[in-house]
Design an enzyme around this catalytic site. Structure first.
Site, short mmCIF file in Angstrom:
data_model
loop_
_atom_site.label_atom_id
_atom_site.label_comp_id
_atom_site.label_asym_id
_atom_site.label_seq_id
_atom_site.Cartn_x
_atom_site.Cartn_y
_atom_site.Cartn_z
N CYS A 40 0.85 -1.19 0.00
CA CYS A 40 0.00 0.00 0.00
C CYS A 40 0.89 1.24 0.00
CB CYS A 40 -0.89 0.00 1.24
SG CYS A 40 -1.72 1.57 1.50
N CYS A 43 0.62 3.37 3.39
CA CYS A 43 1.03 2.86 4.70
C CYS A 43 2.42 3.41 5.04
CB CYS A 43 1.06 1.34 4.68
SG CYS A 43 -0.52 0.60 5.14
N ASN A 137 -13.85 9.47 -1.60
CA ASN A 137 -14.59 8.34 -2.14
C ASN A 137 -14.33 7.15 -1.25
OD1 ASN A 137 -15.34 9.86 -4.39
ND2 ASN A 137 -13.57 9.20 -5.59
N HIS A 148 -6.72 2.32 1.73
CA HIS A 148 -6.16 3.06 2.87
C HIS A 148 -6.91 4.40 3.00
CE1 HIS A 148 -2.48 3.74 5.48
NE2 HIS A 148 -3.20 4.85 5.61
N HIS A 150 -8.24 7.79 2.84
CA HIS A 150 -7.69 9.01 2.23
C HIS A 150 -8.79 9.84 1.59
CE1 HIS A 150 -7.98 6.37 -1.30
NE2 HIS A 150 -7.93 7.45 -2.06
N GLN A 152 -9.19 13.29 -1.31
CA GLN A 152 -8.48 13.86 -2.44
C GLN A 152 -8.79 15.34 -2.58
OE1 GLN A 152 -8.18 11.52 -6.10
NE2 GLN A 152 -9.69 10.15 -5.19
ZN ZN Z 1 -2.18 1.30 3.70
#
Ligand code: ZN
Ligand code: ZN
Ligand code: FE
Length: 332
Positions: A40, A43, A137, A148, A150, A152
């Site tokens: 990822c 991470c 989203n 993960h 997040h 935007q």
């Molecule tokens: Zn991650």
């Protein structure tokens, strides 16, 4: 038109003269990895663990860039083209790989709000940025390529059409009544109460009277502010709380992790006067019941008119009940 093989990184803004809006053409976005199984990118790596809570990174597959290539098409009128100048960032909201906003601690969520406000200020201060669009989203059905947690940010070189319409109607309403359209909506919702999902001293969350999505919810600060930047400490805390409460409410509604689109509507950053505008957050979850999705189709896409399969007030009541259940488990 250049040769096809050179078009891998082609990007430009194409004007739709019929609808009067821009389309962002970004060829390289078709090579985005889709939900990679390992590694990822958000991470923390070994030495980073515990070092940050929220961080901003450049979008690796940006639709817009600060130094764009020249447009690759050379259209004749009525067509028009522009460079795809803008900035696309990703706000990694936590070090943990899983979860939703409601899983962040109150402090962590507050930090996310502060980062949003700071990015709105910094990106909005660039002269080519006319609008800072912040969105989130969640879920595979929404088309999320990385899980993960997040959000935007798209720093756009134009005011997008939906915002433009809100702005136009708010301006007309203000000219006619000398009051903020959104302040009046907030008062109407508080007075009737039938669509309220959650409210506290600073924030109000409700299903809009003319909701388009089955469980659509909007969150408004009670005070008339145009952007996150104007929100005071306790208001930012309250917004952080409201975002956690609403996402927890969604996850409690059907007892599964609810996908959604979350957008923040703030005033443009093109130097205009938008005192009549009132910032807010909108949530569009796609489910219409435990099993079925709402699919925008012919009348929505082709005519731009939404049909609402249900009664907004009944769905608001379901959300209110889900909110009560969610509040039992949420550490505020
Ligand atoms: Zn991650
Ligand atoms: Zn207002
Ligand atoms: Fe809005």
């Amino acid at each position: 038109m250049p040769e096809i093989k050179t078009l891998r990184f082609a990007m430009e803004l194409r004007w739709n003269p019929v609808l009067g809006e821009w389309v962002i053409v970004a060829a390289h976005r078709q090579f985005r990895p889709w939900q990679p199984k390992t590694g990822c990118p958000f991470c923390p790596t070994g030495d980073e663990i515990g070092k940050w809570e929220v961080r901003v990174v450049k979008n690796k597959y940006p639709a817009l860039v600060e130094e764009p290539p020249p447009p690759f098409s050379s259209p004749k009128p009525p067509y028009e083209v522009r460079e795809a100048r803008g900035i696309c960032e990703v706000v990694v909201e936590t070090q943990s790989h899983e979860g939703d906003l409601c899983d962040l601690s109150a402090e962590n969520m507050r930090k996310v709000i502060d980062v949003f406000a700071e990015r709105y200020r910094d990106l909005g201060s660039k002269d080519f940025v006319k609008y800072v669009f912040i969105f989130r989203n969640k879920g595979t059905v929404i088309g999320v390529s990385l899980h993960h947690p997040h959000s935007q940010i798209y720093a756009l070189p134009f005011i997008p059409p939906k915002i433009g319409r809100e702005m136009e109607n708010a301006r007309k309403y203000y000219e006619k009544h000398r009051r903020c359209l959104f302040c009046d909506i907030i008062s109407a919702e508080i007075e009737s109460g039938e669509r309220i999902v959650y409210a506290d001293r600073e924030m109000v969350a409700f299903v809009p009277y003319s909701a388009m999505w089955p469980y659509e919810v909007h969150i408004y600060p009670r005070r008339h502010v145009q952007s996150l930047l104007e929100m005071k400490d306790d208001e930012r805390d309250a917004l952080a709380r409201a975002l956690r409460v609403i996402t927890a409410t969604y996850n409690a509604l059907f007892d599964f992790s609810m996908p959604y689109i979350m957008v923040i509507h703030q005033a443009p950053t093109d130097g205009g006067n938008y005192e009549y505008y009132h910032m807010h957050v909108e949530f569009y979850p796609p489910y219409r019941d435990k099993e079925r999705l709402k699919h925008p189709a012919g009348v929505e896409w082709g005519a731009g008119t939404f049909t609402y399969d249900g009664v907004p007030e009944i769905r608001a009541k379901e959300l209110r009940d889900a909110c009560k259940r969610a509040l039992r488990n949420l550490k505020l």
